[in-house]
Enzyme design. Structure first.
Site, PDB file in Angstrom:
ATOM      1  CG  HIS A   1      -6.562   6.032   6.375  1.00 48.36           C
ATOM      2  ND1 HIS A   1      -7.072   4.847   5.853  1.00 48.36           N
ATOM      3  CD2 HIS A   1      -6.174   6.016   7.625  1.00 48.36           C
ATOM      4  CE1 HIS A   1      -6.677   3.832   6.368  1.00 48.36           C
ATOM      5  NE2 HIS A   1      -5.990   4.579   7.690  1.00 48.36           N
TER       6      HIS A   1
ATOM      7  CE  LYS B   1     -12.796 -21.711   8.352  1.00 48.00           C
ATOM      8  NZ  LYS B   1     -12.278 -22.913   8.420  1.00 48.00           N
TER       9      LYS B   1
ATOM     10  CG  ASP C   1      -9.749 -21.022   6.328  1.00 47.04           C
ATOM     11  OD1 ASP C   1     -10.140 -19.956   5.846  1.00 47.04           O
ATOM     12  OD2 ASP C   1     -10.211 -21.984   6.790  1.00 47.04           O
TER      13      ASP C   1
ATOM     14  CD  GLU D   1      -7.078  -0.683   5.628  1.00 50.51           C
ATOM     15  OE1 GLU D   1      -6.962   0.250   6.522  1.00 50.51           O
ATOM     16  OE2 GLU D   1      -7.305  -2.037   6.082  1.00 50.51           O
TER      17      GLU D   1
END
Length: 538
Positions: A529, A355, A431, A223
């Site tokens: 951006h 998660k 993770d 990004e």
């Protein structure tokens, strides 16, 4: 299909021996097949001529010892051809022994090669053998998952699997790199059935001045503008004297679910587990799983006759999921002695919660619970962040607090904590899926010092990180951990490196929140951006 054994790069091909080969190697003769036919003809012709000649002599009563020149020639031809034939037909038995010896030697060589492949994966298979294995995978005769164990060469297995995949799907993997990666390092712990690896650029934000130490924060992301924005936040924090962090909790959780025949029986186990007098006994069973695992608490919840037990324990510098799971299994085995009617449904009952966004993590915490704060001076807000304190405070209240509440957010009272957490997680071998609960964050902003300066803080109750195990041992990820000074297990205090990593992540989130909120307050978000997150390539 049997996978061919590996051979050396210069294989020696053995030709099967024949009678003709042995005859040509016989020291008594250099016969060829055509010569053999000629000798046979000479032998039988001589025999026939001599028999006819001797028959005529017997009929006419002539002495047999008187021979003519033609008979002498026939006798010589007979003798010579007989020697050749005896030399040939006397050789088949030694030939069979030779073939047997060659076969035994070949089997010995194959056995040695197989042993060599197991001990030395550097041996390469020939292209012909590779092609045969690829065909076996495509046709389903060779399981793709078994290539590493059968070939003894992880890179070769990945290359064969990749080629088979391209043939099966008809799709090219040309853009996916295969070379320059240590496939041995991921075997059995990081990734199964690899066909290559994905390249993610790593940028550096910082220096981040946190608790009096400077850190260059590695961020793996695709990004645009993310690293630049976080870097600007680090600059503002540094110029204002740095940030400070506080560790509130450090404990990984696992919550099995068990079932009884009645809710009363489930409640009896709940009371036993939560009784302080029982804790020492239960902790003794739990702590046997590891020298680092130490049980901290047990929190239970009942749903009918089902009991959910949330175990929390310290795990040293490991993230600790496997460690806590082993400890929980020890406790379950121990409990079956006094509660034989307990039916273990699953070692994870989602009350952990791993998660998934969950209120229990947001309230109770999971992993490392960290608060990080900084005071940004008024002149820095204006000069570096291009906005003012009042605008930031108002935007934070309406966006991060009120807006998130209107959306029914769970732990999402922030601008983009997940951006920074994910980038650092990927760079350091964590993770990535645990970004869900690890990004739980509430960002607070308040005007201080008579409204001139900005106090900003991030509270993150469930940062799940480790500096040993899993992806942290891979070369690239280990290098990023080394950059932060937290590679491997702490030699000073168990868990010190993982706690420091959690604090650094919270500090990076603080920098990211400060910069993004400033960009929005100043109306610069879209412009930045468009500049950094759009490719100009045609």
């Amino acid at each position: 299909m049997e996978i061919p054994a590996a051979t050396s790069t210069s294989p020696v091909k053995h030709k099967k021996a024949t009678k003709f080969d042995s005859f040509s190697e016989n020291p008594t003769s250099n016969a060829t097949p055509m010569l053999l036919y000629l000798i046979n003809a000479v032998f039988f012709t001589a025999v026939y001529f001599l028999l006819v000649s001797w028959r005529d002599k017997i009929r006419h009563s002539k002495p047999l010892h008187v021979v003519s020149s033609s008979e002498i020639a026939a006798l010589l031809a007979f003798a010579v051809s007989l020697v050749y034939l005896l030399g040939f037909f006397a050789h088949p038995l030694p030939l069979q022994e030779q073939e047997k010896e060659e076969k035994e030697e070949e089997e010995k060589q194959i056995t040695l090669i197989k042993k060599k492949v197991q001990s030395d994966p550097i041996i390469l298979l020939s292209e012909e053998e590779d092609e045969e294995i690829v065909k076996g995978v495509v046709e389903g005769r060779v399981p793709s998952y078994s290539l590493e164990s059968k070939l003894g060469d992880c890179k070769r297995a990945a290359a064969i699997r990749r080629e088979a995949l391209e043939r099966i799907t008809g799709k090219s993997l040309d853009g996916l790199p295969l070379e320059n990666f240590d496939y041995e390092s991921i075997l059995g712990q990081c990734c199964e059935m690899p066909v290559g690896y994905v390249q993610i650029p790593v940028g550096i934000a910082g220096p981040l001045l946190l608790d009096g130490e400077e850190y260059s924060v590695p961020m793996a992301t695709t990004e645009g503008c993310l690293v630049a924005s976080t870097n600007r936040g680090c600059k503002a924090i540094y110029a204002s004297g740095g940030a400070t962090s506080v560790l509130l909790k450090d404990g990984m959780t696992r919550a099995p679910v068990v079932r009884f025949s009645t809710a009363k029986r489930a409640a009896q186990l709940k009371l036993y587990l939560e009784d302080p007098l029982s804790f020492e006994t239960i902790a003794g069973a739990f702590n046997k799983s590891s020298r680092f695992a130490r049980l901290q608490s047990i929190k239970c919840a009942i749903a009918g006759k089902n009991l959910y037990m949330r175990f929390t324990c310290s795990t040293g510098d490991a993230m600790g999921m496997n460690m806590v799971s082993k400890g929980v299994q020890n406790v379950l085995d121990f409990l079956l002695t006094d509660f034989p009617d307990m039916d273990v449904i699953g070692i994870s009952g989602n009350f952990c919660s791993d998660k998934k966004p969950a209120a229990v993590n947001w309230i109770e915490g999971r992993g490392k619970s960290v608060v990080c704060e900084a005071i940004i001076r008024e002149e820095i807000v204006k000069k570096v962040l291009k906005t003012d304190v009042a605008s930031l405070v108002e935007l934070n209240m309406l966006k991060n607090l009120t807006g998130s509440a209107m959306a029914g957010a769970l732990g999402g009272f922030n601008a983009h904590a997940a951006n920074i957490v994910s980038a650092v997680y990927i760079a350091t071998g964590q993770d990535p899926a645990q970004n869900i609960e690890s990004s739980h964050c509430i960002t607070m902003m308040e005007a201080v010092n008579d409204g001139k300066d900005l106090h900003i803080s991030v509270t993150m109750p469930s940062i799940e990180v480790g500096t040993v195990g899993g992806g942290t041992q891979l070369a690239s990820q280990a290098a990023c951990l080394n950059l932060l000074g937290v590679k491997g297990a702490s030699k000073v205090e168990p868990g010190a490196n993982s706690r420091r990593l959690a604090a650094i992540i919270a500090g990076a989130v603080l920098a990211g929140e400060l910069s993004l909120m400033s960009a929005i307050a100043a109306g610069q978000l879209v412009k930045s951006h468009m500049k950094f997150n759009r490719s100009n390539k045609v």
